[in-house]
Design a protein around this motif. Structure first.
Motif, short mmCIF file in Angstrom:
data_model
loop_
_atom_site.label_atom_id
_atom_site.label_comp_id
_atom_site.label_asym_id
_atom_site.label_seq_id
_atom_site.Cartn_x
_atom_site.Cartn_y
_atom_site.Cartn_z
N VAL A 122 5.91 9.72 -0.84
CA VAL A 122 4.88 8.87 -0.26
C VAL A 122 5.56 7.67 0.39
O VAL A 122 6.68 7.31 0.04
CB VAL A 122 3.86 8.40 -1.33
N ASP A 123 4.89 7.07 1.36
CA ASP A 123 5.42 5.88 2.03
C ASP A 123 4.91 4.63 1.33
O ASP A 123 3.72 4.52 1.01
CB ASP A 123 4.99 5.85 3.50
N SER B 4 0.85 -1.19 0.00
CA SER B 4 0.00 0.00 0.00
C SER B 4 0.89 1.24 0.00
O SER B 4 2.04 1.19 0.41
CB SER B 4 -0.95 0.00 1.21
N LEU C 99 -4.35 16.44 4.50
CA LEU C 99 -3.40 15.47 5.02
C LEU C 99 -2.23 16.19 5.68
O LEU C 99 -2.06 17.40 5.51
CB LEU C 99 -2.90 14.56 3.89
N ARG D 213 10.23 4.73 0.28
CA ARG D 213 9.57 6.00 -0.03
C ARG D 213 9.73 6.23 -1.52
O ARG D 213 10.67 5.74 -2.14
CB ARG D 213 10.20 7.15 0.76
N LEU E 135 4.29 0.81 1.99
CA LEU E 135 4.15 -0.12 3.10
C LEU E 135 3.97 -1.54 2.57
O LEU E 135 3.19 -1.76 1.65
CB LEU E 135 2.95 0.26 3.96
N ARG F 228 -1.65 11.41 6.40
CA ARG F 228 -2.64 11.02 7.41
C ARG F 228 -3.40 12.23 7.90
O ARG F 228 -2.94 13.36 7.77
CB ARG F 228 -1.94 10.36 8.60
N GLU G 185 0.96 5.31 1.11
CA GLU G 185 0.32 6.28 1.98
C GLU G 185 0.73 7.69 1.57
O GLU G 185 1.91 8.03 1.63
CB GLU G 185 0.72 6.00 3.43
#
Length: 130
Positions: free
Chosen positions: A91-92, A59, A83, A102, A94, A64, A61
């Motif tokens: 973006v991260d 995914s 965000l 990243r 995961l 947040r 991210e």
């Protein structure tokens, strides 16, 4: 119930004159948290081929945000959720919920993709980042 001093209480309880066999003593274990920590198990890169077909959840991210239940219930089409990252920031990426890399968002054939720019936890024994 009282037992005569000369008689084994276990023998009386079982109805025999011979004492019950005592269990063997368990081997002594080193104390927890004491001494030097055990060395980490070495990963044999030649055995990683066994995991090549295991599927993982990936995914990305963007950022947040924290909202109250009232705010979430008030969302409607066209609502904007801010965000915690500025536009253009990495973006991260995961893997099964763990941050691994990243990158930057790109478009490939009219679909979003991520160009990886940094591996977060490069472990030379695992061959990550190569």
């Amino acid at each position: 119930m009282t037992f005569p001093e000369t008689q084994d209480p276990f023998a009386v309880a079982t109805g025999g004159d011979a004492p019950l066999a005592q269990p063997e003593a368990a081997p002594a274990l080193p104390p927890l948290g004491g001494g030097a920590p055990a060395p980490a198990a070495a990963v044999d890169p030649r055995r990683l081929h066994l995991l090549r077909e295991v599927e993982l959840g990936i995914s990305v991210e963007l950022g947040r945000s924290r909202m109250t239940v009232r705010e979430v219930l008030g969302l409607a089409p066209g609502a904007v959720v801010e965000l915690d990252r500025p536009a253009g920031s990495p973006v991260d990426v995961l893997v099964n919920g763990t941050l691994m890399a990243r990158g930057e968002v790109v478009v490939v054939d009219d679909e979003y993709a991520v160009r990886v720019t940094e591996i977060v936890s490069a472990d030379p024994a695992l061959g990550l980042g190569a």
